[in-house]
Write a protein that holds these residues in place. Sequence first.
Motif, PDB file in Angstrom:
ATOM      1  N   ALA A  23       6.076 -22.068 -36.059  1.00  0.00           N
ATOM      2  CA  ALA A  23       5.412 -21.435 -37.197  1.00  0.00           C
ATOM      3  C   ALA A  23       4.836 -22.484 -38.135  1.00  0.00           C
ATOM      4  O   ALA A  23       3.702 -22.339 -38.628  1.00  0.00           O
ATOM      5  CB  ALA A  23       6.404 -20.546 -37.941  1.00  0.00           C
ATOM      6  N   LEU A 228       9.312 -18.045 -44.544  1.00  0.00           N
ATOM      7  CA  LEU A 228       9.786 -17.729 -43.194  1.00  0.00           C
ATOM      8  C   LEU A 228      11.179 -18.293 -43.009  1.00  0.00           C
ATOM      9  O   LEU A 228      11.392 -19.505 -43.138  1.00  0.00           O
ATOM     10  CB  LEU A 228       8.857 -18.320 -42.130  1.00  0.00           C
ATOM     11  CG  LEU A 228       9.381 -18.212 -40.693  1.00  0.00           C
ATOM     12  CD1 LEU A 228       9.364 -16.764 -40.227  1.00  0.00           C
ATOM     13  CD2 LEU A 228       8.583 -19.079 -39.733  1.00  0.00           C
ATOM     14  N   THR A 453      13.347  -6.945 -38.450  1.00  0.00           N
ATOM     15  CA  THR A 453      11.954  -7.344 -38.650  1.00  0.00           C
ATOM     16  C   THR A 453      11.017  -6.399 -37.915  1.00  0.00           C
ATOM     17  O   THR A 453      11.423  -5.686 -36.992  1.00  0.00           O
ATOM     18  CB  THR A 453      11.707  -8.779 -38.142  1.00  0.00           C
ATOM     19  OG1 THR A 453      12.120  -8.864 -36.764  1.00  0.00           O
ATOM     20  CG2 THR A 453      12.493  -9.796 -38.966  1.00  0.00           C
ATOM     21  N   ASP A 456       5.320  -8.119 -36.956  1.00  0.00           N
ATOM     22  CA  ASP A 456       4.797  -9.375 -37.495  1.00  0.00           C
ATOM     23  C   ASP A 456       5.887 -10.225 -38.127  1.00  0.00           C
ATOM     24  O   ASP A 456       5.599 -11.097 -38.955  1.00  0.00           O
ATOM     25  CB  ASP A 456       3.689  -9.090 -38.513  1.00  0.00           C
ATOM     26  CG  ASP A 456       2.429  -8.556 -37.858  1.00  0.00           C
ATOM     27  OD1 ASP A 456       2.069  -9.073 -36.780  1.00  0.00           O
ATOM     28  OD2 ASP A 456       1.816  -7.613 -38.397  1.00  0.00           O
ATOM     29  N   ALA A 457       7.123  -9.975 -37.732  1.00  0.00           N
ATOM     30  CA  ALA A 457       8.279 -10.735 -38.218  1.00  0.00           C
ATOM     31  C   ALA A 457       8.524 -10.538 -39.702  1.00  0.00           C
ATOM     32  O   ALA A 457       9.258 -11.309 -40.315  1.00  0.00           O
ATOM     33  CB  ALA A 457       8.132 -12.222 -37.897  1.00  0.00           C
ATOM     34  N   ARG A 458       7.939  -9.492 -40.296  1.00  0.00           N
ATOM     35  CA  ARG A 458       8.221  -9.191 -41.691  1.00  0.00           C
ATOM     36  C   ARG A 458       9.616  -8.590 -41.792  1.00  0.00           C
ATOM     37  O   ARG A 458       9.974  -7.694 -41.019  1.00  0.00           O
ATOM     38  CB  ARG A 458       7.176  -8.229 -42.259  1.00  0.00           C
ATOM     39  CG  ARG A 458       5.763  -8.797 -42.281  1.00  0.00           C
ATOM     40  CD  ARG A 458       4.782  -7.844 -42.926  1.00  0.00           C
ATOM     41  NE  ARG A 458       4.688  -6.581 -42.211  1.00  0.00           N
ATOM     42  CZ  ARG A 458       3.969  -5.536 -42.630  1.00  0.00           C
ATOM     43  NH1 ARG A 458       3.276  -5.617 -43.767  1.00  0.00           N
ATOM     44  NH2 ARG A 458       3.937  -4.432 -41.905  1.00  0.00           N
ATOM     45  N   TYR A 471       9.672 -13.285 -44.191  1.00  0.00           N
ATOM     46  CA  TYR A 471       9.582 -13.202 -42.736  1.00  0.00           C
ATOM     47  C   TYR A 471      10.817 -13.865 -42.129  1.00  0.00           C
ATOM     48  O   TYR A 471      11.463 -14.709 -42.762  1.00  0.00           O
ATOM     49  CB  TYR A 471       8.329 -13.925 -42.232  1.00  0.00           C
ATOM     50  CG  TYR A 471       7.033 -13.428 -42.825  1.00  0.00           C
ATOM     51  CD1 TYR A 471       6.198 -12.587 -42.104  1.00  0.00           C
ATOM     52  CD2 TYR A 471       6.637 -13.818 -44.112  1.00  0.00           C
ATOM     53  CE1 TYR A 471       4.994 -12.131 -42.640  1.00  0.00           C
ATOM     54  CE2 TYR A 471       5.431 -13.366 -44.660  1.00  0.00           C
ATOM     55  CZ  TYR A 471       4.622 -12.531 -43.921  1.00  0.00           C
ATOM     56  OH  TYR A 471       3.439 -12.084 -44.458  1.00  0.00           O
ATOM     57  N   THR A 473      12.477 -15.224 -38.057  1.00  0.00           N
ATOM     58  CA  THR A 473      12.356 -15.356 -36.607  1.00  0.00           C
ATOM     59  C   THR A 473      13.573 -16.078 -36.058  1.00  0.00           C
ATOM     60  O   THR A 473      14.377 -16.626 -36.813  1.00  0.00           O
ATOM     61  CB  THR A 473      11.051 -16.094 -36.226  1.00  0.00           C
ATOM     62  OG1 THR A 473      10.812 -15.916 -34.828  1.00  0.00           O
ATOM     63  CG2 THR A 473      11.139 -17.586 -36.531  1.00  0.00           C
ATOM     64  N   SER A 477      16.951 -13.524 -37.285  1.00  0.00           N
ATOM     65  CA  SER A 477      16.517 -12.135 -37.138  1.00  0.00           C
ATOM     66  C   SER A 477      17.271 -11.487 -35.985  1.00  0.00           C
ATOM     67  O   SER A 477      17.799 -12.162 -35.108  1.00  0.00           O
ATOM     68  CB  SER A 477      15.012 -12.084 -36.865  1.00  0.00           C
ATOM     69  OG  SER A 477      14.692 -12.738 -35.648  1.00  0.00           O
ATOM     70  N   ARG A 501       3.434 -15.040 -35.036  1.00  0.00           N
ATOM     71  CA  ARG A 501       2.939 -13.776 -35.595  1.00  0.00           C
ATOM     72  C   ARG A 501       3.127 -13.745 -37.110  1.00  0.00           C
ATOM     73  O   ARG A 501       2.273 -13.196 -37.839  1.00  0.00           O
ATOM     74  CB  ARG A 501       3.629 -12.586 -34.946  1.00  0.00           C
ATOM     75  CG  ARG A 501       3.230 -12.342 -33.496  1.00  0.00           C
ATOM     76  CD  ARG A 501       3.669 -10.963 -33.031  1.00  0.00           C
ATOM     77  NE  ARG A 501       2.873  -9.933 -33.685  1.00  0.00           N
ATOM     78  CZ  ARG A 501       1.778  -9.368 -33.169  1.00  0.00           C
ATOM     79  NH1 ARG A 501       1.329  -9.764 -31.978  1.00  0.00           N
ATOM     80  NH2 ARG A 501       1.135  -8.432 -33.819  1.00  0.00           N
ATOM     81  N   ALA A 502       4.230 -14.301 -37.595  1.00  0.00           N
ATOM     82  CA  ALA A 502       4.448 -14.336 -39.042  1.00  0.00           C
ATOM     83  C   ALA A 502       3.309 -15.075 -39.734  1.00  0.00           C
ATOM     84  O   ALA A 502       2.786 -14.627 -40.763  1.00  0.00           O
ATOM     85  CB  ALA A 502       5.784 -14.992 -39.352  1.00  0.00           C
ATOM     86  N   ASP A 505       0.103 -13.121 -39.929  1.00  0.00           N
ATOM     87  CA  ASP A 505       0.138 -12.142 -41.018  1.00  0.00           C
ATOM     88  C   ASP A 505      -0.091 -12.837 -42.359  1.00  0.00           C
ATOM     89  O   ASP A 505      -0.828 -12.321 -43.214  1.00  0.00           O
ATOM     90  CB  ASP A 505       1.468 -11.403 -41.030  1.00  0.00           C
ATOM     91  CG  ASP A 505       1.461 -10.208 -41.967  1.00  0.00           C
ATOM     92  OD1 ASP A 505       0.780  -9.217 -41.647  1.00  0.00           O
ATOM     93  OD2 ASP A 505       2.121 -10.270 -43.028  1.00  0.00           O
TER      94      ASP A 505
END
Length: 509
Positions: A23, A228, A453, A456-458, A471, A473, A477, A501-502, A505
């Motif tokens: 990320a 994140l 999550t 989008d890893a939110r 977020y 990952t 998570s 993906r995070a 977003d």
Amino acid sequence: MTTQYDETYDVVVVGSGAGAMAAAVTAARNGLSTVVLEKSALLGGTSAYSGAAAWLPGNDATRRAGSADSTESGRTYLRALLGEDELDRQEAFLEAAPAVVAELEAEPAIELVAQAFPDYFEAPGRVPGGRSIVPRPLAQDALPAGLAELVRPVVDRDRAGLGHDPDQPLVGGRALIGRMLHAFHDNGGTVRTETPMTELITTDGRVSGVVVSTMDGPRRIAATRGVLLGSGGFERNQDLRTKYAVPGAAEWAMAPAGTNTGEPIAAATAVGATTELMHEGWWCPGLVTPDGQAAFTLGFRGGVIVDQHGHRFANESLPYDQMGRRLSAEPDRIPAWFVFDSRSGGVAPAITMPAAPAEEHLAAGTWVRADSLAELAAGTGLPEQALQETVDRFNGFAASGADADFGRGEDEYDRFFAVGDGPNAALVALDRPPFYAARMVLADLGTKGGLRTDVDARVLGADDRPVEGLYATGNASASLSGACYPGPGVPIGTAMAFGWRAVQDMLRR
């Protein structure tokens, strides 16, 4: 905000394992100012200890190798194992898998190649030889000055307080973290070690930054696009393991000492986040090491594993998570004993990380050596008759080539590590004294329960609405795969994909 915070970044990444670093690289190379905050003095966490396999269906590295891997076969395989659970996240992962590889391989510092390692289940969509990818080895002097020293060394050297072997390149997880660190550095990223995140800051209901602990006291760091959490699970926190009834023990977890104790997850729940799968983990057999910790053990190429009654209870060649689940299924299986003979010259016929010499194990009492099975039973407390009968029965299977009890050697994964020269290479007789018995416990590669999550890893709150600006990952998570471990590199692959993906977003914000 400039008066409220000590410093400001677009993206704050907490943790430095594979998902966090993927990320961070993605954010930095897309023009976002990014800081990585690592609690410990070294980067990489458990990812640095790993072989660095990443399970990312349909990527360019497997395509270049001529693999049968594809997004569609990955979809078929996941559906066969996970069903309709987390269907939206399954699709999000499959979409991200080739994209994160392409993103990373666009960086000159990052080179990835396919590596044979079978998927863990005989199910539709399984690819012969597996679909894992790994980084190429990395010479330490290929990194910009000072960066190699930031990467956590291999587990045996790390536990001994040593750095990297100066004569060896970084391989496996060290190469993965080193290559991503190189790319992050090339794109202007900032790394802060020994900087634990202690609190999430919210502004108008949105996570807007973090509080960190430093030698000069607490500092407040703003995150204009998002925070994140890629900081791992809580496997090294025995209180939390007890609270959530996680099998095993903190001292048997493979995470580096002092890491993965769950504070970022707690900080997220304090601002409204919710969790799930908190009792789950990525399990593995662990041979007890002379210092009382555990060694990640896989790839058995001989011997048998018996419970306290002297009986086999599973196919010893099972993928490690499945064998770990067999271990934990009955209380009398922990500790178990891995019984083998002298065919391997006093070395356990398996891959153990870290490994220790037999004499150190014997001195510590974690191994027993004897000239006969009767003496071995006396030294371990195993029932003599049951142990003898178990070994005799197994030797009969080795002679016939068929394990009538557990089918060892029938699956592709069983045969991947097998070295025997009999009718079934996975079945090797125990008939060459002296005999050994190594104490075995339930170890883990991390907990796999954590923050809920979305695609989008939110991070999600109690009402299934995202906690804005936050977020997660990796093992911070809750895992996409639930109680299943589909194949080698799923923890790293899913962490990297959802980290990517995070950032996508965040870029839309």
